[in-house]
Enzyme design. Structure first.
Site, short mmCIF file in Angstrom:
data_model
loop_
_atom_site.label_atom_id
_atom_site.label_comp_id
_atom_site.label_asym_id
_atom_site.label_seq_id
_atom_site.Cartn_x
_atom_site.Cartn_y
_atom_site.Cartn_z
N HIS A 20 19.14 4.12 27.86
CA HIS A 20 19.98 2.96 27.50
C HIS A 20 20.27 2.95 25.99
O HIS A 20 19.51 2.39 25.21
CB HIS A 20 19.27 1.67 27.91
CG HIS A 20 20.14 0.46 27.83
ND1 HIS A 20 19.94 -0.65 28.62
CD2 HIS A 20 21.21 0.15 27.05
CE1 HIS A 20 20.85 -1.57 28.35
NE2 HIS A 20 21.63 -1.11 27.38
N PHE A 54 26.04 4.39 21.60
CA PHE A 54 26.38 5.21 20.43
C PHE A 54 27.80 4.90 19.91
O PHE A 54 28.25 5.53 18.95
CB PHE A 54 26.19 6.70 20.73
CG PHE A 54 24.74 7.15 20.68
CD1 PHE A 54 23.74 6.29 20.26
CD2 PHE A 54 24.39 8.45 21.03
CE1 PHE A 54 22.40 6.71 20.19
CE2 PHE A 54 23.06 8.89 20.96
CZ PHE A 54 22.07 8.01 20.55
N HIS A 104 16.91 -3.86 30.46
CA HIS A 104 16.28 -4.77 29.48
C HIS A 104 15.75 -6.08 30.04
O HIS A 104 16.18 -7.16 29.66
CB HIS A 104 17.23 -5.05 28.31
CG HIS A 104 18.67 -5.31 28.68
ND1 HIS A 104 19.06 -6.17 29.68
CD2 HIS A 104 19.82 -4.82 28.15
CE1 HIS A 104 20.36 -6.20 29.76
NE2 HIS A 104 20.85 -5.37 28.85
N ASP A 118 17.86 0.18 24.40
CA ASP A 118 19.10 -0.63 24.25
C ASP A 118 19.57 -0.58 22.79
O ASP A 118 19.96 -1.60 22.21
CB ASP A 118 18.91 -2.07 24.72
CG ASP A 118 20.23 -2.83 24.86
OD1 ASP A 118 21.31 -2.20 24.76
OD2 ASP A 118 20.19 -4.05 25.06
N HIS A 135 25.20 -2.36 14.83
CA HIS A 135 26.39 -2.97 14.24
C HIS A 135 26.33 -2.74 12.74
O HIS A 135 25.29 -2.33 12.20
CB HIS A 135 26.42 -4.47 14.54
CG HIS A 135 26.56 -4.80 16.00
ND1 HIS A 135 27.74 -4.64 16.68
CD2 HIS A 135 25.66 -5.25 16.91
CE1 HIS A 135 27.57 -4.99 17.94
NE2 HIS A 135 26.31 -5.35 18.12
#
Ligand SMILES: [Zn+2]
Length: 407
Positions: free
Chosen positions: A53, A56, A210, A275, A279
């Site tokens: 998970h 990219f 998750h 996960d 950003h």
């Protein structure tokens, strides 16, 4: 190449031995002793991580991450294979978009890769549904009605073939209004996980991404598998209240951490996944930061630190980070055994160091774990090739698709 030292044997656990790696990158033989020139392993040799998970962000958001930067982070953190999620731009939801992303990954990724494909109503009736070499189908609740969401989950799990991975939050319990503090984000989604999972089909085709709450764990649909991320085990609202720690599903309470730890230790939650959701630093520093925490490079090191501190059995970590995700997705990997890819990490449990932002490779440039003790692998091999050493990349590109056909 022959590596010699303490290694994690899939049946016997930690044992002294030798691993012979062939020119094709596969493990040829594992034995107590071997003739020939050997490289001594310092500490121990474990199967490398397989993170099913990651985001990219490529294509679409190269300012946030690319296959080059994301896979560099993975390799330096002891992860030699990943599955990328489909919420890129364009989204991975057709054979054309799939081929475009696969080409980009093959051209730039250091680690081996699979691709998740976005699920939507009617997808199982597409001519390519049974043929596209997807790692899995991925279903998001955003912008969907509960009826559509549930119907798509039922349709795809009933169709068989690849697993369906769900973001297990009920669409009508997701409040997207910008929170002013982190606790508000959690409050908005307090019931979202438990109510979603209560309505999902009981199917061995279902995998819950998750998992984040005690109630969600208690209400896992029969037959379904689940994964947990380091941030839902290690962080909570009491210990981390900064708005940049906004993530979906949100950080929860120490009670949820404790329940997830119990489920993770006893294997009810089989899989560890990051996960990884980077950003830009300025986006995360804004008043209304996007959701997501980077983590592909720190996942294995943070959990090795938990092993070193006596909070997690080494065998359980090896299973969760290598064997269980491979088994879940039907790949012959994750074990130090003849015929498996020589994806290995050299780990010294005594070599903890604090997580330092300038040593991480993601474009995120931020981590909620800055300053936390972690045990980074000393050397990382992908199919027998040294791809990282002492936190530095030793190779570029070379990653290959993990899935070439459906079973
Ligand atoms: Zn995700």
């Amino acid at each position: 190449m022959i590596l010699e030292g303490r290694l994690w044997h899939p049946q016997n656990g930690l044992t002294e031995g030798c691993v012979a790696v062939g020119d094709d990158g596969a493990i040829e033989r594992v034995a107590k002793t071997m003739a020939g020139r050997k490289q001594r392993v310092c500490g121990m040799l474990l199967p490398a991580g397989f993170d099913m998970h990651v985001h990219f962000r490529d294509p679409g958001f190269p300012q946030k991450e690319t296959w080059a930067s994301g896979s560099a982070a993975a390799a330096c953190g002891g992860v030699t294979a990943v599955v990328d999620m489909p919420n890129t731009q364009p989204p991975t939801d057709s054979p054309t978009a799939f081929a475009t992303k696969a080409q980009r990954a093959a051209a730039a990724s250091v680690v081996d890769f699979g691709l998740g494909v976005s699920a939507r109503p009617g997808i199982s009736r597409e001519a390519w549904f049974g043929e596209l070499p997807a790692a899995f189908w991925k279903l998001y609740p955003y912008g969907k009605s509960w009826e559509d969401y549930r119907a798509t989950a039922t349709e795809v799990t009933a169709a068989g073939g690849r697993p369906l991975v769900i973001h297990g939050e009920h669409p009508s319990h997701i409040d997207m209004s910008p929170p002013t503090e982190l606790a508000e984000h959690t409050a908005h989604r307090r019931l979202a996980e438990a109510e979603c999972l209560a309505g999902m089909p009981a199917s061995p085709q279902l995998h819950v991404a998750h998992l984040s709450t005690a109630d969600g764990l208690a209400g896992l649909p029969a037959g379904a598998t689940a994964e947990v991320c380091p941030h839902h085990l290690l962080l909570n609202l009491d210990a981390c209240d900064s708005i940049d720690c906004k993530v979906d599903p949100p950080l929860r309470t120490p009670r949820d951490n404790a329940a997830l730890w119990a489920g993770f230790r006893d294997g009810r939650i089989a899989v560890l996944a990051s996960d990884h959701a980077p950003h830009l630093p300025e986006e995360k520093a804004s008043d209304n930061p996007p959701s997501g925490i980077p983590g592909v490079e720190t996942m294995v090191p943070l959990m090795l630190q938990q092993v070193s501190a006596g909070r997690l059995a080494l065998g359980r970590l090896v299973n969760a980070m290598a064997e269980a995700p491979a088994d879940r997705l039907g790949l012959p990997r994750g074990r130090i055994a003849a015929g498996q890819p020589a994806d290995l990490i050299e780990v010294d449990l005594k070599a903890a160091r604090p997580v330092a932002l300038e040593q991480l490779h993601s474009r995120a440039g931020w981590s909620p774990y800055e300053g936390w003790d972690a045990i980074f692998p000393q050397r990382v091999w992908r199919r027998g090739e040294l791809v990282a050493a002492d936190g530095e990349l030793q190779a570029s590109r070379g990653g290959r698709p993990l899935f070439t056909a459906q079973p």
